[in-house]
Write an enzyme that holds these catalytic residues in place. Structure first.
Site, short mmCIF file in Angstrom:
data_model
loop_
_atom_site.label_atom_id
_atom_site.label_comp_id
_atom_site.label_asym_id
_atom_site.label_seq_id
_atom_site.Cartn_x
_atom_site.Cartn_y
_atom_site.Cartn_z
N ASN A 9 0.88 -1.16 0.00
CA ASN A 9 0.00 0.00 0.00
C ASN A 9 0.92 1.21 0.00
O ASN A 9 1.48 1.58 1.03
CB ASN A 9 -0.88 -0.05 1.26
CG ASN A 9 -1.83 1.13 1.35
OD1 ASN A 9 -1.78 2.05 0.52
ND2 ASN A 9 -2.68 1.13 2.36
N LYS A 16 3.25 0.67 3.13
CA LYS A 16 2.90 -0.37 4.09
C LYS A 16 2.94 -1.71 3.35
O LYS A 16 2.48 -1.79 2.21
CB LYS A 16 1.49 -0.15 4.64
CG LYS A 16 1.39 1.08 5.53
CD LYS A 16 -0.01 1.27 6.08
CE LYS A 16 -0.11 2.60 6.80
NZ LYS A 16 -1.44 3.19 6.78
N ARG A 89 -2.54 -2.20 -3.45
CA ARG A 89 -3.76 -1.41 -3.28
C ARG A 89 -3.69 -0.27 -4.30
O ARG A 89 -2.77 0.55 -4.26
CB ARG A 89 -3.82 -0.85 -1.87
CG ARG A 89 -5.02 0.01 -1.66
CD ARG A 89 -5.03 0.66 -0.31
NE ARG A 89 -6.20 1.52 -0.21
CZ ARG A 89 -6.40 2.35 0.79
NH1 ARG A 89 -5.52 2.45 1.76
NH2 ARG A 89 -7.48 3.09 0.81
N HIS A 177 -12.27 3.29 -0.66
CA HIS A 177 -12.13 2.46 0.55
C HIS A 177 -12.80 1.09 0.37
O HIS A 177 -13.22 0.46 1.33
CB HIS A 177 -12.72 3.16 1.80
CG HIS A 177 -11.95 4.36 2.21
ND1 HIS A 177 -12.52 5.59 2.47
CD2 HIS A 177 -10.61 4.54 2.39
CE1 HIS A 177 -11.59 6.47 2.78
NE2 HIS A 177 -10.42 5.86 2.74
N LEU A 205 -13.18 5.66 8.99
CA LEU A 205 -12.65 6.95 9.39
C LEU A 205 -11.15 6.84 9.64
O LEU A 205 -10.71 6.31 10.67
CB LEU A 205 -13.36 7.42 10.67
CG LEU A 205 -14.89 7.35 10.67
CD1 LEU A 205 -15.44 7.75 12.04
CD2 LEU A 205 -15.48 8.23 9.58
N GLY A 206 -10.37 7.30 8.67
CA GLY A 206 -8.91 7.32 8.84
C GLY A 206 -8.43 8.68 8.37
O GLY A 206 -9.16 9.67 8.49
N ARG A 237 -8.35 16.80 3.33
CA ARG A 237 -9.28 16.99 2.21
C ARG A 237 -10.59 17.57 2.70
O ARG A 237 -11.04 17.27 3.82
CB ARG A 237 -9.53 15.64 1.51
CG ARG A 237 -8.40 15.21 0.64
CD ARG A 237 -8.59 13.79 0.14
NE ARG A 237 -7.85 12.82 0.93
CZ ARG A 237 -8.04 11.51 0.88
NH1 ARG A 237 -8.95 11.00 0.08
NH2 ARG A 237 -7.32 10.71 1.64
N ASP A 279 -4.06 15.41 12.08
CA ASP A 279 -4.03 14.15 12.80
C ASP A 279 -5.02 14.18 13.97
O ASP A 279 -4.93 15.01 14.85
CB ASP A 279 -2.60 13.96 13.34
CG ASP A 279 -2.41 12.57 13.93
OD1 ASP A 279 -1.91 11.70 13.21
OD2 ASP A 279 -2.78 12.38 15.10
N MET A 280 -5.97 13.26 13.94
CA MET A 280 -7.05 13.29 14.94
C MET A 280 -6.52 13.15 16.37
O MET A 280 -6.98 13.83 17.28
CB MET A 280 -8.08 12.21 14.63
CG MET A 280 -9.26 12.20 15.55
SD MET A 280 -10.13 13.80 15.61
CE MET A 280 -11.22 13.66 14.19
N ILE A 325 -9.28 6.22 13.02
CA ILE A 325 -10.08 7.02 13.95
C ILE A 325 -11.26 6.18 14.47
O ILE A 325 -11.51 6.11 15.68
CB ILE A 325 -10.59 8.31 13.27
CG1 ILE A 325 -9.41 9.18 12.82
CG2 ILE A 325 -11.52 9.08 14.21
CD1 ILE A 325 -9.79 10.39 11.99
N GLU A 327 -11.57 3.05 14.78
CA GLU A 327 -11.18 1.94 15.66
C GLU A 327 -10.64 2.41 17.00
O GLU A 327 -10.76 1.71 18.01
CB GLU A 327 -10.09 1.09 14.98
CG GLU A 327 -10.60 0.33 13.77
CD GLU A 327 -9.46 -0.20 12.89
OE1 GLU A 327 -8.36 -0.48 13.40
OE2 GLU A 327 -9.68 -0.31 11.67
N GLU A 377 -7.26 -4.44 5.09
CA GLU A 377 -7.28 -4.36 3.63
C GLU A 377 -6.27 -5.34 3.01
O GLU A 377 -6.48 -5.86 1.93
CB GLU A 377 -6.97 -2.92 3.20
CG GLU A 377 -8.13 -1.97 3.54
CD GLU A 377 -7.69 -0.56 3.92
OE1 GLU A 377 -6.76 -0.43 4.74
OE2 GLU A 377 -8.29 0.40 3.41
P1 ADP Z 1 -4.94 5.99 6.61
O1 ADP Z 1 -6.20 6.51 6.01
O2 ADP Z 1 -3.73 6.78 6.23
O3 ADP Z 1 -4.76 4.49 6.50
P2 ADP Z 1 -5.47 5.43 9.39
O4 ADP Z 1 -6.65 4.56 9.11
O5 ADP Z 1 -4.26 4.81 9.96
O6 ADP Z 1 -5.07 6.31 8.17
O7 ADP Z 1 -5.97 6.58 10.40
C1 ADP Z 1 -5.14 7.62 10.78
C2 ADP Z 1 -5.94 8.50 11.72
O8 ADP Z 1 -6.30 7.75 12.87
C3 ADP Z 1 -5.14 9.72 12.22
O9 ADP Z 1 -5.95 10.87 12.21
C4 ADP Z 1 -4.81 9.30 13.63
O10 ADP Z 1 -4.62 10.40 14.48
C5 ADP Z 1 -6.05 8.53 14.01
N1 ADP Z 1 -5.80 7.72 15.20
C6 ADP Z 1 -5.03 6.63 15.32
N2 ADP Z 1 -5.00 6.19 16.61
C7 ADP Z 1 -5.78 7.05 17.31
C8 ADP Z 1 -6.17 7.16 18.68
N3 ADP Z 1 -5.74 6.30 19.60
N4 ADP Z 1 -7.00 8.17 19.03
C9 ADP Z 1 -7.43 9.04 18.12
N5 ADP Z 1 -7.12 9.00 16.82
C10 ADP Z 1 -6.30 8.02 16.41
#
Ligand code: ADP
Length: 391
Positions: A9, A16, A89, A177, A205-206, A237, A279-280, A325, A327, A377
């Protein structure tokens, strides 16, 4: 010798990977990541027992350095594994690809024409294929598309209200997705049995974020469109935006196409609203008014998009959170679900807070069921490669 499949990926700054052995079905051997491209390259890898490697391996690395290192590392670490194929991917398959395919030059050329539709992902996804072709010319490579899962959407859900010839030319709502939604749709029957065939909304939600309505475990509507910009706000975005904003930026503010691309893909969403981070996890810790407003906007739009998907389904039986996010961020799940009592969706505070690396149900007993399901994935890619190689 054990037969192995490598999944990749590849993004703008990271790759990854996962390595699977191919016996009766794909079994994970190890997985890991290269981060910091192009530049200082951080490599990490784990297997089911724990960390295998975690180090800076290069100060000025590019894609080729990383993939060359990966092939060497696999050879050295797993001398009993023979790579038989790689699966990638690929974010956009356009109107041509509704399932995974073994890549050839014609396919690659077509996928390159889709780069303007996914400028954050497609160029890097395809670069990995080109580099691997050079490093390991005899290795069959398979493309697995994020758009493919959504080909079951009815035409109505894929139309824009533009003259019809645009749809014929491929200007449609594809959705993304798909590998994640495929995994959730394969996992749900094991968790909830027959109910899995009911009305389900999945929120992935990522960094990228979208939602999908499943009926009979198939996609019937999703929040993303021709590109991965539409729908929910994301890390950088914008999500749904009045197209008039863009016309205005172009005509009154002198924005070029490049300026708009940069604004909508790289400078908007959580980063744009907060002015602080995409970054969340970081936003949740900042607690500034701007960070809080970005979080509120994110949750509010999940609720609004959920309403729209529930309308498309004619109701909802199960709601699923997945992605980084979905998870991990219990507070986001809580904020989203606080506004969903009208749908008879309520989560149990204690269950929502309990950490789990496995799928868990977090709803109250009297609520519609709400699940947190860690997505995977890679296993979907590995399974598709396995199927194609067998055939
Ligand atoms: P991608 O779409 O790049 O694969 P991910 O699915 O790994 O991304 O999601 C990344 C997002 O998940 C980031 O905003 C990160 O801050 C958030 N995140 C990961 N772990 C936590 C956590 N423990 N609490 C809050 N947000 C999290």
């Amino acid at each position: 010798m054990m037969q192995g499949v490598l999944t990749l990926n590849s993004g703008s700054s990271s790759i990854k990977f996962a390595l699977y052995s191919m016996e009766k079905e794909p079994t994970l051997i190890c997985q890991g990541e290269y981060e910091g491209l192009p530049g200082r390259l951080h490599f990490s890898a784990q297997d089911t027992k724990g960390s295998l490697d975690d180090e800076i391996i290069h100060d000025k690395a590019d894609f080729e350095t990383a993939l060359r290192h990966l092939l060497d590392w696999i050879k050295k670490s797993y001398s009993d594994v023979q790579l038989t194929a790689a699966g990638h991917r690929i974010v956009h398959g356009g109107e041509r690809y509704i399932e995974s395919v073994i890549i050839d030059e014609n396919i690659l050329k077509y996928l390159e024409t889709l780069i303007p539709l996914a400028p954050l992902h497609q160029p890097h996804n395809l670069a990995a294929i080109r580099v691997l072709q050079i490093l390991h010319p005899t290795l069959p490579q398979v493309a697995c598309f994020d758009t493919a899962f959504h080909h079951t959407q009815p035409k109505l859900a894929t139309l824009f209200a533009l003259p019809q010839h645009f749809w014929d030319e491929g200007i449609r709502r594809f959705g993304f997705h798909g590998l994640s939604y495929q995994y959730i749709s394969e996992t749900l029957p094991k968790l909830i049995g027959e109910k899995a065939k009911g009305r389900i909304v999945v929120a992935h939600l990522g960094n990228g974020a979208s939602m999908c309505a499943l009926k009979d475990l198939k996609s019937i509507a999703t929040t993303m469109g021709l590109t991965a910009l539409d729908g929910l706000p994301m890390g950088t975005r914008c999500g749904s935006i009045d197209p008039g904003v863009l016309l205005y930026l172009g005509s009154a503010k002198g924005y070029t196409n490049q300026d708009m691309t940069d604004l909508l893909y790289n400078k908007s969403g959580l980063l744009g609203l907060s002015g602080q981070s995409n970054d969340m996890r970081e936003l949740l810790s900042l607690k500034t008014p701007e960070a809080n407003e970005a979080i509120d906007y994110f949750c509010y739009h999940i609720q609004r998009e959920l309403g729209s998907l529930v309308a498309a389904l004619g109701g909802v039986d199960t709601f699923v959170f997945t992605g980084g996010i979905g998870e991990n961020a219990s507070l986001i799940r809580q904020k989203v679900c606080e506004g969903l009592k009208w749908l008879n969706i309520e989560i149990d505070e204690t269950l929502n807070l309990s950490p789990s690396s496995k799928a868990i149900q977090i709803s109250k007993a009297e609520s519609k069921s709400v699940w947190v399901i860690p997505t995977n994935e890679e296993i979907i890619i590995a399974k598709d490669v396995f199927k194609l190689m067998k055939a």
